[in-house]
Write a protein that holds these residues in place. Structure first.
Motif, mmCIF file in Angstrom:
data_model
loop_
_atom_site.group_PDB
_atom_site.id
_atom_site.type_symbol
_atom_site.label_atom_id
_atom_site.label_comp_id
_atom_site.label_asym_id
_atom_site.label_seq_id
_atom_site.Cartn_x
_atom_site.Cartn_y
_atom_site.Cartn_z
ATOM 1 N N VAL A 88 27.470 0.394 -16.772
ATOM 2 C CA VAL A 88 26.812 1.500 -16.071
ATOM 3 C C VAL A 88 27.863 2.507 -15.604
ATOM 4 N N GLY A 89 29.095 2.039 -15.350
ATOM 5 C CA GLY A 89 30.146 2.886 -14.810
ATOM 6 C C GLY A 89 30.712 3.915 -15.753
ATOM 7 N N CYS A 90 30.363 3.851 -17.052
ATOM 8 C CA CYS A 90 30.787 4.907 -17.967
ATOM 9 C C CYS A 90 29.780 5.117 -19.088
ATOM 10 N N ALA A 91 29.603 4.118 -19.956
ATOM 11 C CA ALA A 91 28.762 4.305 -21.139
ATOM 12 C C ALA A 91 27.368 4.787 -20.773
ATOM 13 N N VAL A 92 26.747 4.111 -19.819
ATOM 14 C CA VAL A 92 25.367 4.437 -19.464
ATOM 15 C C VAL A 92 25.297 5.766 -18.734
ATOM 16 N N LEU A 93 26.110 5.943 -17.699
ATOM 17 C CA LEU A 93 26.044 7.187 -16.934
ATOM 18 C C LEU A 93 26.353 8.396 -17.809
ATOM 19 N N THR A 94 27.267 8.246 -18.755
ATOM 20 C CA THR A 94 27.671 9.377 -19.585
ATOM 21 C C THR A 94 26.567 9.777 -20.559
ATOM 22 N N GLY A 95 26.027 8.790 -21.279
ATOM 23 C CA GLY A 95 24.983 9.104 -22.247
ATOM 24 C C GLY A 95 23.653 9.433 -21.606
ATOM 25 N N ALA A 96 23.201 8.570 -20.707
ATOM 26 C CA ALA A 96 21.911 8.791 -20.050
ATOM 27 C C ALA A 96 21.954 10.013 -19.152
ATOM 28 N N GLY A 97 23.084 10.225 -18.473
ATOM 29 C CA GLY A 97 23.202 11.379 -17.598
ATOM 30 C C GLY A 97 23.165 12.700 -18.343
ATOM 31 N N ALA A 98 23.723 12.724 -19.555
ATOM 32 C CA ALA A 98 23.667 13.944 -20.360
ATOM 33 C C ALA A 98 22.229 14.314 -20.678
ATOM 34 N N VAL A 99 21.384 13.307 -20.895
ATOM 35 C CA VAL A 99 19.973 13.537 -21.215
ATOM 36 C C VAL A 99 19.201 13.989 -19.984
ATOM 37 N N THR A 100 19.369 13.281 -18.869
ATOM 38 C CA THR A 100 18.538 13.544 -17.694
ATOM 39 C C THR A 100 19.037 14.703 -16.840
ATOM 40 N N HIS A 101 20.349 14.822 -16.671
ATOM 41 C CA HIS A 101 20.883 15.814 -15.742
ATOM 42 C C HIS A 101 21.438 17.063 -16.425
ATOM 43 N N THR A 102 22.141 16.897 -17.551
ATOM 44 C CA THR A 102 22.692 18.078 -18.220
ATOM 45 C C THR A 102 21.604 18.820 -18.981
ATOM 46 N N ALA A 103 20.913 18.126 -19.871
ATOM 47 C CA ALA A 103 19.874 18.772 -20.683
ATOM 48 C C ALA A 103 18.517 18.813 -19.980
ATOM 49 N N LYS A 104 18.286 17.854 -19.095
ATOM 50 C CA LYS A 104 16.985 17.744 -18.409
ATOM 51 C C LYS A 104 15.830 17.648 -19.422
ATOM 52 N N VAL A 105 15.967 16.698 -20.338
ATOM 53 C CA VAL A 105 14.972 16.501 -21.403
ATOM 54 C C VAL A 105 13.638 16.089 -20.798
ATOM 55 N N ARG A 106 12.562 16.645 -21.341
ATOM 56 C CA ARG A 106 11.216 16.358 -20.877
ATOM 57 C C ARG A 106 10.386 15.701 -21.980
ATOM 58 N N PRO A 107 9.245 15.091 -21.624
ATOM 59 C CA PRO A 107 8.401 14.437 -22.626
ATOM 60 C C PRO A 107 8.052 15.366 -23.795
ATOM 61 N N GLU A 108 8.087 14.787 -24.998
ATOM 62 C CA GLU A 108 7.736 15.466 -26.246
ATOM 63 C C GLU A 108 8.760 16.495 -26.700
ATOM 64 N N GLU A 109 9.867 16.648 -25.975
ATOM 65 C CA GLU A 109 10.938 17.490 -26.491
ATOM 66 C C GLU A 109 11.767 16.688 -27.482
ATOM 67 N N SER A 110 12.323 17.374 -28.470
ATOM 68 C CA SER A 110 13.021 16.698 -29.563
ATOM 69 C C SER A 110 14.517 16.594 -29.285
ATOM 70 N N VAL A 111 15.087 15.470 -29.739
ATOM 71 C CA VAL A 111 16.473 15.144 -29.422
ATOM 72 C C VAL A 111 17.179 14.630 -30.680
ATOM 73 N N ALA A 112 18.421 15.069 -30.872
ATOM 74 C CA ALA A 112 19.293 14.505 -31.905
ATOM 75 C C ALA A 112 20.575 14.029 -31.235
#
Length: 349
Positions: free
Chosen positions: A143-167
């Protein structure tokens, strides 16, 4: 106190596992007895970089129990379960890191302000985050790097919402964490891109709905075709120049108008010194390109990720696919460097 740690003694040399001396904590430091640590590709970058100062300590994602607390640290106490990370609990402006920890080896001070490739770590208190006491000793470290870095980019940087497309380009530990969080927030489609078919198949266990082997087809053409024009968000968790340059043109096009904004490319992996982009992506298509450097609120997010694991929504147990002992650290680094690790590897103490 005496402890054991992996020591980076020089560029191109194997790490040395040996006894080190840990001083009493300064007012802003804590000592953590570690139970596990992730093995992150960022450390390979450090080891392969001749400008990295040596001798030094490595590792920046670990889990353990606090054993000593400096007089100025108020958010922790002895006996607390905690994650050691590289992202400060409270934002610090600029490219800042804490001073060296003060650990010595053979009477020489070691470089490194945070480290987790050792049995005990003394670090700046702002890098240590309290978590629930029943957090798993092995899984919590990543959680201290791999998870926070990848998941955080989705939730906080991009702020991805339902039905939006991701690569997501690259399906190592960080990429899989991004894919899993995209699935948690109900993004669709979720496209995994890599050069390894086994890793792409593995990514489906974390929510990838489509895959592209970029060694067999042009990923830009493939993604544009399967999404009818491009994705809302594209993430580069690799950091190579080729992937730096591919994530922007795979996003959807915008156009003229105040709110006719194109897709967003997010650079997550450590980049090289340069890349080339066509300026028309920004001017004519209103596409966006930004970086994501540990996008997390540690005190809140770390316990959230662990809760998602307990609820069966974020399979940290599947994400960890290889386990090593401290004495096997060079084997772990070689396996990571040669692409033999699906997901994330950890050290167990």
């Amino acid at each position: 106190m005496k402890s054991r740690a992996a020591i980076h003694v020089g560029h191109g040399k194997e790490l040395v596992v040996d006894e080190v001396n840990i001083p009493d904590p300064q007012p802003d430091q804590v000592v953590v007895k570690l139970y596990s640590s992730g093995v992150c590709a960022s450390q390979l970058h450090q080891m392969h970089n001749p400008d990295t100062p040596t001798p030094g300590l490595l590792g920046h994602e670990g889990f353990g129990v606090v054993t000593q607390v400096g007089s100025g640290v108020t958010h922790l106490k002895e006996g607390d379960a905690a994650i050691v990370t590289w992202v400060p609990r409270e934002p610090v402006q600029g490219r800042w890191r804490a001073p060296a920890a003060g650990v010595t080896w053979q009477e020489e001070k070691l470089e490194g302000s945070t480290y987790t490739w050792g049995e005990d770590a003394i670090v700046w208190g702002g890098y240590v985050v309290k978590v629930e006491d029943d957090s798993p000793r092995d899984l919590s470290s990543i959680v201290g790097c791999a998870v926070l870095t990848g998941a955080g980019a989705v939730t906080h940087t991009a702020k991805v919402r339902p039905e939006e497309s991701v690569a997501v380009f690259g399906v190592g530990g960080v990429g899989l964490s991004a894919i899993q969080m995209a699935a948690v927030v109900n993004a669709y489609p979720i496209i995994a891109i890599d050069i390894d078919d086994e890793k792409l198949e593995f990514a489906k266990q974390f929510g990838a709905t489509h895959t592209v082997n970029s060694s067999k087809v042009d990923p830009i053409e493939a993604i544009i075709e399967m999404t009818n024009g491009g994705v809302d968000y594209a993430f580069d968790t690799v950091g190579l120049r080729i992937t730096n340059e591919q994530i922007l043109p795979v996003t959807k096009s915008g156009g003229s108008g105040a709110d006719n904004i194109g897709g967003m490319a997010v650079l997550v992996g450590m980049p090289g010194p340069e890349m080339t982009l066509w300026p028309g992506h920004f001017m004519f298509h209103q596409r966006q390109y930004r970086g994501s450097l540990g996008a997390t609120y540690p005190d809140k997010d770390f316990n959230m990720y662990l809760r998602l694991y307990k609820e069966g929504k974020f399979p940290l147990d599947k994400l960890i696919t290889k386990r090593y002992k401290l004495d096997d650290i060079n084997e772990a680094c070689d396996d990571l460097n040669s692409g033999k690790i699906l997901g994330r590897a950890i050290l167990e103490y």
